[in-house]
Design a protein around this motif. Structure first.
Motif, PDB file in Angstrom:
ATOM      1  N   PHE A   1      -0.289 -11.943  -5.510  1.00  0.00           N
ATOM      2  CA  PHE A   1      -1.229 -12.991  -5.119  1.00  0.00           C
ATOM      3  C   PHE A   1      -0.764 -14.354  -5.639  1.00  0.00           C
ATOM      4  CE2 PHE A   1      -4.777 -15.715  -6.279  1.00  0.00           C
ATOM      5  CZ  PHE A   1      -5.313 -15.936  -5.031  1.00  0.00           C
ATOM      6  N   TYR A   2      -0.460 -14.434  -6.936  1.00  0.00           N
ATOM      7  CA  TYR A   2      -0.083 -15.725  -7.508  1.00  0.00           C
ATOM      8  C   TYR A   2       1.240 -16.231  -6.944  1.00  0.00           C
ATOM      9  CZ  TYR A   2      -4.084 -15.550 -10.546  1.00  0.00           C
ATOM     10  OH  TYR A   2      -5.377 -15.522 -10.995  1.00  0.00           O
TER      11      TYR A   2
ATOM     12  N   ILE B   1     -10.432 -13.537  -6.502  1.00  0.00           N
ATOM     13  CA  ILE B   1      -9.343 -13.089  -5.635  1.00  0.00           C
ATOM     14  C   ILE B   1      -9.881 -11.922  -4.815  1.00  0.00           C
ATOM     15  CG2 ILE B   1      -7.006 -12.146  -5.521  1.00  0.00           C
ATOM     16  CD1 ILE B   1      -6.487 -13.481  -8.230  1.00  0.00           C
TER      17      ILE B   1
ATOM     18  N   LEU C   1      -8.741  -1.797  -3.112  1.00  0.00           N
ATOM     19  CA  LEU C   1      -7.913  -2.893  -3.640  1.00  0.00           C
ATOM     20  C   LEU C   1      -8.739  -4.181  -3.694  1.00  0.00           C
ATOM     21  CD1 LEU C   1      -5.028  -3.716  -4.525  1.00  0.00           C
ATOM     22  CD2 LEU C   1      -4.550  -4.284  -2.159  1.00  0.00           C
TER      23      LEU C   1
ATOM     24  N   LEU D   1       0.845  -1.210   0.000  1.00  0.00           N
ATOM     25  CA  LEU D   1       0.000   0.000   0.000  1.00  0.00           C
ATOM     26  C   LEU D   1       0.880   1.261   0.000  1.00  0.00           C
ATOM     27  CD1 LEU D   1      -2.897  -0.764   2.560  1.00  0.00           C
ATOM     28  CD2 LEU D   1      -2.958  -0.918   0.080  1.00  0.00           C
TER      29      LEU D   1
ATOM     30  N   MET E   1      -7.949   2.630   0.667  1.00  0.00           N
ATOM     31  CA  MET E   1      -7.148   1.779  -0.227  1.00  0.00           C
ATOM     32  C   MET E   1      -7.381   0.271  -0.033  1.00  0.00           C
ATOM     33  SD  MET E   1      -3.598   3.786  -0.859  1.00  0.00           S
ATOM     34  CE  MET E   1      -2.542   2.547  -1.476  1.00  0.00           C
ATOM     35  N   PRO E   2      -7.452  -0.240   1.215  1.00  0.00           N
ATOM     36  CA  PRO E   2      -7.728  -1.683   1.346  1.00  0.00           C
ATOM     37  C   PRO E   2      -9.087  -2.070   0.737  1.00  0.00           C
ATOM     38  CG  PRO E   2      -6.915  -0.799   3.415  1.00  0.00           C
ATOM     39  CD  PRO E   2      -7.185   0.380   2.528  1.00  0.00           C
TER      40      PRO E   2
ATOM     41  N   SER F   1      -0.618  -6.430  -7.984  1.00  0.00           N
ATOM     42  CA  SER F   1      -1.365  -7.112  -6.921  1.00  0.00           C
ATOM     43  C   SER F   1      -1.624  -8.569  -7.315  1.00  0.00           C
ATOM     44  CB  SER F   1      -2.706  -6.420  -6.658  1.00  0.00           C
ATOM     45  OG  SER F   1      -2.494  -5.092  -6.312  1.00  0.00           O
ATOM     46  N   LEU F   2      -1.947  -8.793  -8.590  1.00  0.00           N
ATOM     47  CA  LEU F   2      -2.172 -10.158  -9.063  1.00  0.00           C
ATOM     48  C   LEU F   2      -0.875 -10.962  -8.994  1.00  0.00           C
ATOM     49  CD1 LEU F   2      -4.532 -10.051 -12.174  1.00  0.00           C
ATOM     50  CD2 LEU F   2      -5.074 -10.631  -9.831  1.00  0.00           C
TER      51      LEU F   2
ATOM     52  N   PHE G   1     -11.333  -3.900  -6.506  1.00  0.00           N
ATOM     53  CA  PHE G   1     -10.631  -3.962  -7.782  1.00  0.00           C
ATOM     54  C   PHE G   1     -10.258  -5.415  -8.128  1.00  0.00           C
ATOM     55  CE2 PHE G   1      -6.816  -2.115 -10.185  1.00  0.00           C
ATOM     56  CZ  PHE G   1      -7.602  -1.774 -11.259  1.00  0.00           C
ATOM     57  N   LEU G   2      -9.746  -6.142  -7.126  1.00  0.00           N
ATOM     58  CA  LEU G   2      -9.351  -7.544  -7.352  1.00  0.00           C
ATOM     59  C   LEU G   2     -10.575  -8.400  -7.650  1.00  0.00           C
ATOM     60  CD1 LEU G   2      -6.694  -8.054  -4.518  1.00  0.00           C
ATOM     61  CD2 LEU G   2      -6.256  -8.087  -6.965  1.00  0.00           C
TER      62      LEU G   2
ATOM     63  N   VAL H   1      -1.114  -1.161 -10.517  1.00  0.00           N
ATOM     64  CA  VAL H   1      -1.609  -1.643  -9.214  1.00  0.00           C
ATOM     65  C   VAL H   1      -2.296  -3.001  -9.395  1.00  0.00           C
ATOM     66  CG1 VAL H   1      -3.370  -1.223  -7.412  1.00  0.00           C
ATOM     67  CG2 VAL H   1      -1.841   0.613  -8.109  1.00  0.00           C
ATOM     68  N   TYR H   2      -3.125  -3.105 -10.420  1.00  0.00           N
ATOM     69  CA  TYR H   2      -3.854  -4.335 -10.704  1.00  0.00           C
ATOM     70  C   TYR H   2      -2.895  -5.490 -11.021  1.00  0.00           C
ATOM     71  CZ  TYR H   2      -6.392  -7.576 -13.748  1.00  0.00           C
ATOM     72  OH  TYR H   2      -6.886  -8.706 -14.344  1.00  0.00           O
TER      73      TYR H   2
ATOM     74  N   ARG I   1     -14.517 -11.063 -13.672  1.00  0.00           N
ATOM     75  CA  ARG I   1     -14.842 -10.543 -15.017  1.00  0.00           C
ATOM     76  C   ARG I   1     -16.159  -9.777 -15.009  1.00  0.00           C
ATOM     77  NH1 ARG I   1     -10.084 -10.913 -17.137  1.00  0.00           N
ATOM     78  NH2 ARG I   1      -9.173 -12.952 -16.979  1.00  0.00           N
TER      79      ARG I   1
ATOM     80  N   SER J   1     -12.050  -7.544 -11.165  1.00  0.00           N
ATOM     81  CA  SER J   1     -11.214  -7.989 -12.279  1.00  0.00           C
ATOM     82  C   SER J   1     -11.173  -9.510 -12.395  1.00  0.00           C
ATOM     83  CB  SER J   1      -9.806  -7.423 -12.151  1.00  0.00           C
ATOM     84  OG  SER J   1      -9.250  -7.833 -10.932  1.00  0.00           O
ATOM     85  N   THR J   2     -11.235 -10.218 -11.262  1.00  0.00           N
ATOM     86  CA  THR J   2     -11.133 -11.681 -11.370  1.00  0.00           C
ATOM     87  C   THR J   2     -12.467 -12.374 -11.593  1.00  0.00           C
ATOM     88  OG1 THR J   2     -11.100 -11.840  -8.956  1.00  0.00           O
ATOM     89  CG2 THR J   2      -8.981 -11.909 -10.071  1.00  0.00           C
TER      90      THR J   2
END
Lengths: 72, 342
Positions: free
Chosen positions: A65-66, B297, B256, A15, B252-253, A61-62, B259-260, A57-58, B266, B263-264
């Protein structure tokens, strides 16, 4: 290191990194982009930088995660 | 408004909303239990049923001091009306969703118009509802003549849905939003936005008064009525008080996580409609990240994949500490406003 501390260190660092990068973009936009000749160009380049930050950021972050889901 | 008057109203709003929410939570808890308005606490091994609609108590506790302040300060009534209308409309969307679950995209469509009271207020009274020149650290006021208005529909819908999406564990919503409200209140104070300070303090008081009921193990769930309302008010006051940037950092948390998830999966999907869960509860009560590639995610799944299996209380502690980091960054951002010549 215990789980909670480890999470705080990694995600808190993440962050802080995103926040620092955003501040850097704000300064770049103010110092360089706002000196561009036309309003349209300033808007396009400025927005482009913010969108690039968001995309970074996207993706990052991915990636994080992976990296961890693969280990667990 | 002078410092003494501001201090008086800010303290009064905080205490009034805290006491009002604390006592109205008791009433909501007993009402929901009697009427069978309960939800399953999915992260406990014995899956207990917990009364819901606690957001109604937050709403009551928040509205009372805001209305009292607007009646005593006629010059700020239009801004108070905007905040009150936004809180009521978002609660209406939330309560509908609690009784008849909405699809993810429908919920977003219904929260986007929540910015209309702010826009209408600006067009009716541009000298009292000043928006469109957000302040950012180091730089000062931005010149976003067109882009600001294009992004404005997300200013209320974004926080509303982001807070709603991270309201997944006992006590997480009130504790994270309370921590996030500290830097936003401080920034509103730096910017000299007295009534924004009062609205933030009223919301903070409500969340603190509600926390004893929602903390682990929860005796009362917030429901969508509360999480959507809290997020909407945070977004609305951020626009009215010019604290957009600090709010973005403080949330932000939440952002985030949103956003995750978006995006995951779809697209925007309601969490109840996602078949593969991001985390699973072991027989011993510990939570672990799902290894199913189809599972979305989420921030919690990310936390559990970093830490390994943890108890619910540890996950709540990790989320709280992350919000402390975000809150600290937001506070530094707020203090940096002064470097930008504000």
């Amino acid at each position: 290191m215990r789980g909670v501390e480890r999470v705080t260190l990694i995600l808190g660092g993440l962050l802080t990194f995103y926040w620092s990068l955003l501040l850097l973009i704000l300064v770049v936009v103010n110092e360089a982009v706002l000196t561009l000749p036309t309003s349209l160009l300033r808007s396009l380049v400025g927005m482009g930088l913010y969108v690039a930050w968001l995309y970074f950021v996207y993706r990052f972050s991915l990636y994080i995660f992976y990296k961890f889901i693969g280990r667990s | 408004m002078g410092w003494v008057e501001l201090g008086f109203w800010a303290s009064l709003s905080f205490l009034f909303s805290l006491v009002a929410t604390f006592y109205s939570s008791k009433i909501v808890m007993s009402f929901s239990s009697r009427r069978g308005m309960v939800a399953v606490d999915v992260h406990k091994p014995n899956k207990p049923l917990v009364p819901t609609l606690g957001g109604l108590a937050i709403l009551t506790g928040f509205l009372l001091p805001v209305l009292l302040f607007s009646l005593s300060n006629p010059e700020s009534w239009i801004r108070a009306i905007i905040v009150v209308v936004t809180a009521l409309l978002s609660s209406a969307v939330g309560i509908y969703d609690d009784f008849k679950p909405l699809k993810g995209l429908t919920k977003v469509y219904l929260t986007v118009p929540l910015v209309l009271p702010v826009m209408l207020g600006h067009f009716l009274s541009p000298d009292k509802v000043v928006i469109g020149r957000p302040v950012v650290p180091l730089v000062g006021r931005l010149r976003l003549t067109i882009i600001y208005w294009l992004l404005l529909p997300l200013a209320v819908a974004g926080p509303a849905n982001a807070v709603n999406m991270l309201e997944v564990f006992n006590g997480v919503m009130p504790i994270m939003c309370s921590i996030g409200l500290v830097p936003t209140t401080l920034t509103a104070l730096i910017l000299g936005k007295g009534d924004a300070v009062i609205y933030y303090m009223a919301l903070l008081g409500s969340l603190v008064g509600y926390y004893p009921y929602n903390k682990y193990p929860s005796r009362l769930f917030t429901g969508n009525v509360g999480s959507l309302m809290v997020g909407s008010v945070i977004g609305c006051v951020a626009v009215l008080g010019g604290t957009e940037f600090v709010t973005l950092v403080a949330l932000m948390p939440h952002l985030l996580n949103a956003f995750l998830v978006i995006s995951t999966t779809r697209g925007l999907k309601e969490r109840r409609s996602i078949k593969s869960r991001p985390i699973r509860v072991r027989d011993n009560g510990l939570l672990e990240a799902s290894r199913d590639p189809r599972a979305p995610i989420t921030l919690t799944r990310l936390i559990l994949s970093i830490s390994g299996p943890m108890s619910e209380q540890e996950v709540i502690r990790a989320l709280t500490l992350l919000e402390v980091v975000a809150g600290t960054l937001a506070t530094v951002s707020g203090l940096m406003y002064m470097l930008g010549g504000i």
